[in-house]
Design a protein around this motif. Sequence first.
Motif, PDB file in Angstrom:
ATOM      1  N   UNK A  22       9.856 -13.129  -5.342  1.00 38.26           N
ATOM      2  CA  UNK A  22      10.820 -13.886  -6.135  1.00 38.26           C
ATOM      3  C   UNK A  22      12.023 -14.233  -5.261  1.00 38.26           C
ATOM      4  N   UNK A  23      13.044 -14.827  -5.888  1.00 40.08           N
ATOM      5  CA  UNK A  23      14.260 -15.186  -5.166  1.00 40.08           C
ATOM      6  C   UNK A  23      15.023 -13.965  -4.686  1.00 40.08           C
ATOM      7  N   UNK A  24      14.788 -12.805  -5.286  1.00 39.36           N
ATOM      8  CA  UNK A  24      15.560 -11.617  -4.942  1.00 39.36           C
ATOM      9  C   UNK A  24      14.811 -10.624  -4.064  1.00 39.36           C
ATOM     10  N   UNK A  25      13.490 -10.747  -3.936  1.00 39.11           N
ATOM     11  CA  UNK A  25      12.755  -9.805  -3.109  1.00 39.11           C
ATOM     12  C   UNK A  25      11.262  -9.929  -3.298  1.00 39.11           C
ATOM     13  N   UNK A  26      10.545  -8.903  -2.883  1.00 35.64           N
ATOM     14  CA  UNK A  26       9.084  -8.927  -3.003  1.00 35.64           C
ATOM     15  C   UNK A  26       8.560  -7.505  -3.196  1.00 35.64           C
ATOM     16  N   UNK A  27       7.305  -7.430  -3.652  1.00 35.85           N
ATOM     17  CA  UNK A  27       6.622  -6.146  -3.809  1.00 35.85           C
ATOM     18  C   UNK A  27       5.354  -6.131  -2.981  1.00 35.85           C
ATOM     19  N   UNK A  28       4.985  -4.968  -2.469  1.00 39.30           N
ATOM     20  CA  UNK A  28       3.784  -4.837  -1.663  1.00 39.30           C
ATOM     21  C   UNK A  28       3.086  -3.524  -2.035  1.00 39.30           C
ATOM     22  N   UNK A  29       1.734  -3.550  -2.004  1.00 35.84           N
ATOM     23  CA  UNK A  29       0.945  -2.349  -2.318  1.00 35.84           C
ATOM     24  C   UNK A  29      -0.077  -2.110  -1.211  1.00 35.84           C
ATOM     25  N   UNK A  30      -0.486  -0.848  -1.073  1.00 39.68           N
ATOM     26  CA  UNK A  30      -1.448  -0.479  -0.049  1.00 39.68           C
ATOM     27  C   UNK A  30      -2.283   0.703  -0.529  1.00 39.68           C
ATOM     28  N   UNK A  31      -3.309   0.969   0.215  1.00 43.13           N
ATOM     29  CA  UNK A  31      -4.210   2.081  -0.119  1.00 43.13           C
ATOM     30  C   UNK A  31      -4.723   2.681   1.192  1.00 43.13           C
ATOM     31  N   UNK A  32      -4.829   4.005   1.275  1.00 45.68           N
ATOM     32  CA  UNK A  32      -4.518   5.017   0.252  1.00 45.68           C
ATOM     33  C   UNK A  32      -3.020   5.337   0.221  1.00 45.68           C
ATOM     34  N   UNK A  33      -2.656   6.213  -0.699  1.00 38.97           N
ATOM     35  CA  UNK A  33      -1.270   6.640  -0.812  1.00 38.97           C
ATOM     36  C   UNK A  33      -0.835   7.300   0.496  1.00 38.97           C
ATOM     37  N   UNK A  34       0.262   6.810   1.073  1.00 38.54           N
ATOM     38  CA  UNK A  34       0.696   7.315   2.379  1.00 38.54           C
ATOM     39  C   UNK A  34       2.196   7.102   2.532  1.00 38.54           C
ATOM     40  N   UNK A  35       2.765   7.822   3.497  1.00 36.56           N
ATOM     41  CA  UNK A  35       4.154   7.572   3.919  1.00 36.56           C
ATOM     42  C   UNK A  35       4.097   6.546   5.041  1.00 36.56           C
ATOM     43  N   UNK A  36       4.496   5.325   4.760  1.00 37.85           N
ATOM     44  CA  UNK A  36       4.253   4.210   5.681  1.00 37.85           C
ATOM     45  C   UNK A  36       5.560   3.493   6.033  1.00 37.85           C
ATOM     46  N   UNK A  37       5.428   2.568   6.959  1.00 40.54           N
ATOM     47  CA  UNK A  37       6.499   1.622   7.274  1.00 40.54           C
ATOM     48  C   UNK A  37       6.003   0.224   6.906  1.00 40.54           C
ATOM     49  N   UNK A  38       6.765  -0.446   6.052  1.00 42.04           N
ATOM     50  CA  UNK A  38       6.440  -1.820   5.661  1.00 42.04           C
ATOM     51  C   UNK A  38       7.190  -2.758   6.606  1.00 42.04           C
ATOM     52  N   UNK A  39       6.449  -3.580   7.328  1.00 41.23           N
ATOM     53  CA  UNK A  39       7.047  -4.543   8.261  1.00 41.23           C
ATOM     54  C   UNK A  39       6.800  -5.951   7.729  1.00 41.23           C
ATOM     55  N   UNK A  40       7.787  -6.812   7.822  1.00 42.07           N
ATOM     56  CA  UNK A  40       7.657  -8.128   7.191  1.00 42.07           C
ATOM     57  C   UNK A  40       8.526  -9.163   7.893  1.00 42.07           C
ATOM     58  N   UNK A  41       8.113 -10.414   7.748  1.00 39.11           N
ATOM     59  CA  UNK A  41       8.963 -11.551   8.129  1.00 39.11           C
ATOM     60  C   UNK A  41       8.648 -12.705   7.190  1.00 39.11           C
ATOM     61  N   UNK A  42       9.693 -13.423   6.833  1.00 39.66           N
ATOM     62  CA  UNK A  42       9.541 -14.533   5.897  1.00 39.66           C
ATOM     63  C   UNK A  42      10.242 -15.777   6.400  1.00 39.66           C
ATOM     64  N   UNK A  43       9.647 -16.923   6.140  1.00 35.45           N
ATOM     65  CA  UNK A  43      10.234 -18.214   6.476  1.00 35.45           C
ATOM     66  C   UNK A  43      10.638 -18.901   5.185  1.00 35.45           C
TER      67      UNK A  43
END
Length: 265
Positions: free
Chosen positions: A238-259
């Motif tokens: 959306x205009x304010x942010x985004x959501x992301x999901x992954x599998x399996x349940x883990x302590x992760x780092x979400x890396x992203x770039x948007x244009x």
Amino acid sequence: MGQINLPANLLDRLKRAEAQITQLWKNVGLSSATIAAGGLTLLNNAYLKMLGASNNEIVYIGPDGLGNQVVRIRDAAGNIIFGSVSAGGASQRVAINPNPAGSARIEFYDDGNTTDRVSLSLNGGNFVQQREVQATSSINGGKVSFYNGLTYFGHQTASLDTYLRFNNSGEIALRGKWTQDNSEFNETAVFVGNYDLGSAATGASVSWGPTMATRMSLVTDIFLSGGTVTSHNIDAISQTGFGVRWSPSSTVRVMYHGLRINQAW
């Protein structure tokens, strides 16, 4: 009263003096004057002025009303086509070719900065505009350079050199680094960042910071040290942010770039 007889040579001398005075008056303001040696010195803040046929100013060299020494050259319409700065303070000035033996160069000085200046220079067919240190002429800030086959827009100091570069082959090179999670304004063209989770989970929500003006085209990846993420996807944006999901349940780092693209939400 008796007649006074004057010697003939005295009359001749008076006639010659009268002719010389007449010639002098003709020379003043009408004829050209040539100084074969020596020079012309103006004292006590005197000025040099050239006027046109309608008594309009064409050239002026001398003091202005503020006590600054100025130079003005005007065109036929009265517009200044060359002039020195006459306002803004004693240190605000423009210097044209301050070193006659050097390259063609213009330097801009301002009261607001006593250590730096902005210069425009030509050297070997190359044009360079840069902010530089007055004492050393070393670059210290913004720079625009037009070289033979290369164009640079950048920022350079003694310790860094970042720029956007174009060449005659149509190639574009970018040197530097992106600001992470840039939330200064809602028209950020490129949004880059990463988000570390403190505990195991299967999803996260990330905020842009500002409310973006137009749609973001987003790419994400999930980093898991010592494990494997079998799948992940963006499940909201959306205009304010985004959501992301992954599998399996883990302590992760979400890396992203948007244009940010020219498309309404």
